[in-house]
Design an enzyme around this catalytic site. Structure first.
Site, PDB file in Angstrom:
ATOM      1  N   ASP A 198       0.832  -1.193   0.000  1.00  0.00           N
ATOM      2  CA  ASP A 198       0.000   0.000   0.000  1.00  0.00           C
ATOM      3  C   ASP A 198       0.879   1.261   0.000  1.00  0.00           C
ATOM      4  O   ASP A 198       1.860   1.340   0.743  1.00  0.00           O
ATOM      5  CB  ASP A 198      -0.872  -0.033   1.269  1.00  0.00           C
ATOM      6  CG  ASP A 198      -1.970   0.998   1.270  1.00  0.00           C
ATOM      7  OD1 ASP A 198      -2.774   0.993   0.331  1.00  0.00           O
ATOM      8  OD2 ASP A 198      -2.026   1.809   2.219  1.00  0.00           O
ATOM      9  N   GLU A 252      15.320 -14.154   0.024  1.00  0.00           N
ATOM     10  CA  GLU A 252      15.801 -15.213   0.926  1.00  0.00           C
ATOM     11  C   GLU A 252      14.931 -16.457   0.793  1.00  0.00           C
ATOM     12  O   GLU A 252      15.280 -17.519   1.280  1.00  0.00           O
ATOM     13  CB  GLU A 252      15.711 -14.743   2.387  1.00  0.00           C
ATOM     14  CG  GLU A 252      16.751 -13.721   2.784  1.00  0.00           C
ATOM     15  CD  GLU A 252      16.417 -13.088   4.145  1.00  0.00           C
ATOM     16  OE1 GLU A 252      15.545 -13.620   4.886  1.00  0.00           O
ATOM     17  OE2 GLU A 252      17.031 -12.053   4.448  1.00  0.00           O
TER      18      GLU A 252
END
Ligand code: NOJ
Ligand code: CA
Length: 528
Positions: A198, A252
């Site tokens: 957002d 990751e």
């Protein structure tokens, strides 16, 4: 190509998707129950607007706690069931992350406002009044009025780009950055495939809080209406440090998680920086396209400009025709015309880039008028805007005709009124080969079956006024007639219509120009 490039994303407003316990509010269990439908439709991922605990002054976009689930929607176990159910059907789950601001009820803000010396003070943006007591600068809230509210305890103003109950976080604070690192990992560890972020365009603000300059002639009409250019409270260079930090965390994981930005810029060239050197956001929403007029010239010029701006290996377009913040495309673009609505859907599902369907788009769902006494959106309830607000595009998904609409029980009172649009339900359209729903499903399936339509290049072709044609890859041409009169497009070679908005034309051989009636569009496979 990864799933977020060649797949289709489906946006769900969870309160309006499916209610399983008869309280009139959609819930996570409701999404889980409807996964078979989504798998049938053929989408690859769902993006669910905020599900975290919130006092709902902006319906979840005011988060009070980032690592839990809003009780009316369910709980973490229910969320895990949703992810497992989606996974079993090859559907990814993307959540909405709200890093620009928290709820004023968030513990951080309650602690921050308690005193100027609170250890949390620096989590938010505070500034002294000007000598005359007025706000520290001229920034305006996106919802209207000043972006500053005076806090009586410390006699300082705090910044809020939206409601006063949505204080902006201070992204210069290393502690804020670390808090969000943990939040990202919490959800990624739970199997979340990525985040829609957002207000990604505006998380970092100018450290000196300088005044914004006024809008200039020639600025996009939305900038003109806002009255100022957001030079100092959006698109700040330091935001890239934050994006890189998030991307490193996303990488990751295996597969890497998606960062899809709400990048509200009104010039497509300004989308490019959000991708960094392939080390920031993977996708950046295109609001210029959403605000385009629904004309061949308007759309084509924006799509062409987007293609030019996002032509590198680290960029990828993403397209939506409706969102939870704007009138639905059926109203905004098609003015209720079923033909034009079908053109919009065909375009969305054949452009180069990732299509994002908003729930109900696939049915040709229109806005539902919401009488003033039933309004829920703070932007429609008078305090900020006397208009209809955003409720009309957030109403329950029409699953079937009759009381409750398949959304809730017949006795329940849905949180927003149900649609009464004739013929626009899943049940009525699912087995009708001429329906919008089947058109959507067939276009998604064609896109999946034909790599030219997912990964092939985009090349505009010459077309008469009011028509727009583009080539996708080697073998496909998409042509739309958005004018009110019949027209024709020259094709590079003969071909065959694979899918036309007028389904009776599917399979038609095309020799010479492709004739299209007003409000008609087709995907043509060229003869090899
Ligand atoms: C953008 C969201 O899409 C909108 O619904 C919300 O009100 C604002 N950001 C504030 O979070
Ligand atoms: Ca419910």
């Amino acid at each position: 190509m990864t799933w977020w490039q060649d797949g289709v994303i489906y946006q769900i407003y969870p309160r309006s998707f499916h209610d399983t316990n008869g309280d009139g509010v959609g819930d996570l269990a409701g999404i889980t129950e409807r996964l078979d439908h989504l798998a049938w439709l053929g989408i690859d991922a769902i993006w669910i607007t905020p599900i975290m605990p919130s006092p709902d002054s902006d319906w979840g976009y005011d988060v009070a706690f980032y690592t839990g689930v809003q009780p009316v929607l369910g709980d973490l176990e229910g969320f895990d069931r949703l992810v497992a159910g989606a996974d079993a059907r090859g559907i990814k789950v993307v959540l909405d992350l709200v890093p620009n601001h928290t709820s004023s009820k968030h513990r951080w803000f309650r602690e921050a406002r308690a005193s100027k010396s609170s250890p949390r003070r620096d989590y938010y943006v505070w500034a002294d009044p000007k000598p005359d007591g007025s706000p520290p600068n001229n920034w305006r809230s996106s919802f209207g009025g000043p972006a500053w509210t005076m806090d009586p305890v410390s006699r300082q103003y705090y910044l809020h780009n939206f409601l006063p109950t949505q204080p902006d976080l201070n992204w210069w604070s290393e502690e804020v950055r670390e808090e969000f690192d943990q939040i990202l990992r919490f959800w990624f560890d739970r199997g979340v495939a990525g985040f829609r972020i957002d207000v990604a365009h505006a998380i970092v603000k100018d450290k000196e809080l300088r005044d914004n300059p006024p809008a200039e002639p020639g600025d996009h009409p939305y900038v003109a209406a806002f009255g100022q250019r957001k030079v100092y409270n959006a698109e700040r260079p330091e935001a890239h440090d934050v994006f890189r930090r998030w991307r490193a965390i996303a990488e990751e994981y295996d597969p890497p998680r998606l960062l899809l930005g709400e990048t509200y810029v009104l010039d497509v060239e300004r989308l490019r920086p959000f991708f960094g050197a392939g080390d920031e956001l993977q996708l950046a929403f295109n609001f210029v396209f959403l605000h385009s007029p629904f004309t061949a010239e308007g759309l084509r010029s924006i799509v062409d400009a987007t293609e030019r701006a996002l032509d590198g290996p680290d960029t990828w377009p993403v397209w939506a025709i409706s969102t939870h913040d704007l009138p639905r495309y059926v109203d905004r673009w098609a003015a209720g015309s079923a033909d034009r609505a079908r053109c919009a859907l065909l375009m969305l599902l054949t452009l180069r880039g990732t299509p994002v369907l908003y729930y109900g788009d696939e049915l040709g769902m229109a806005d539902v008028p919401v009488p003033p006494e039933q309004r829920r959106d703070p932007v429609g309830t008078g305090a900020f805007d006397a208009g209809p607000g955003r409720d009309p595009c957030r109403t329950p998904m029409p699953w079937s005709a009759g009381p409750g609409g398949g959304f809730t029980t017949p006795e329940a009172r849905p949180w927003l009124p149900l649609s009464t649009q004739p013929g626009v339900t899943v049940e009525e359209q699912r087995d009708d080969p001429g329906s919008m729903l089947v058109l959507s499903r067939d276009l998604i399936a064609l896109r999946r079956a034909e790599p030219d339509l997912s990964s092939g290049g985009y090349e505009p072709l010459a077309a008469p006024d009011g028509l727009w044609a583009f080539r996708r890859g080697e073998r496909f041409v998409v042509a739309l007639n958005l004018s009110d009169t019949a027209g024709a497009v020259d094709l590079p070679s003969g071909g065959r219509i694979r899918i036309a908005t007028r389904r009776a034309r599917d399979g038609e051989a095309v020799q010479g120009p492709l004739a299209l009636g007003p409000g008609e569009a087709a995907v043509v496979e060229l003869t090899r």
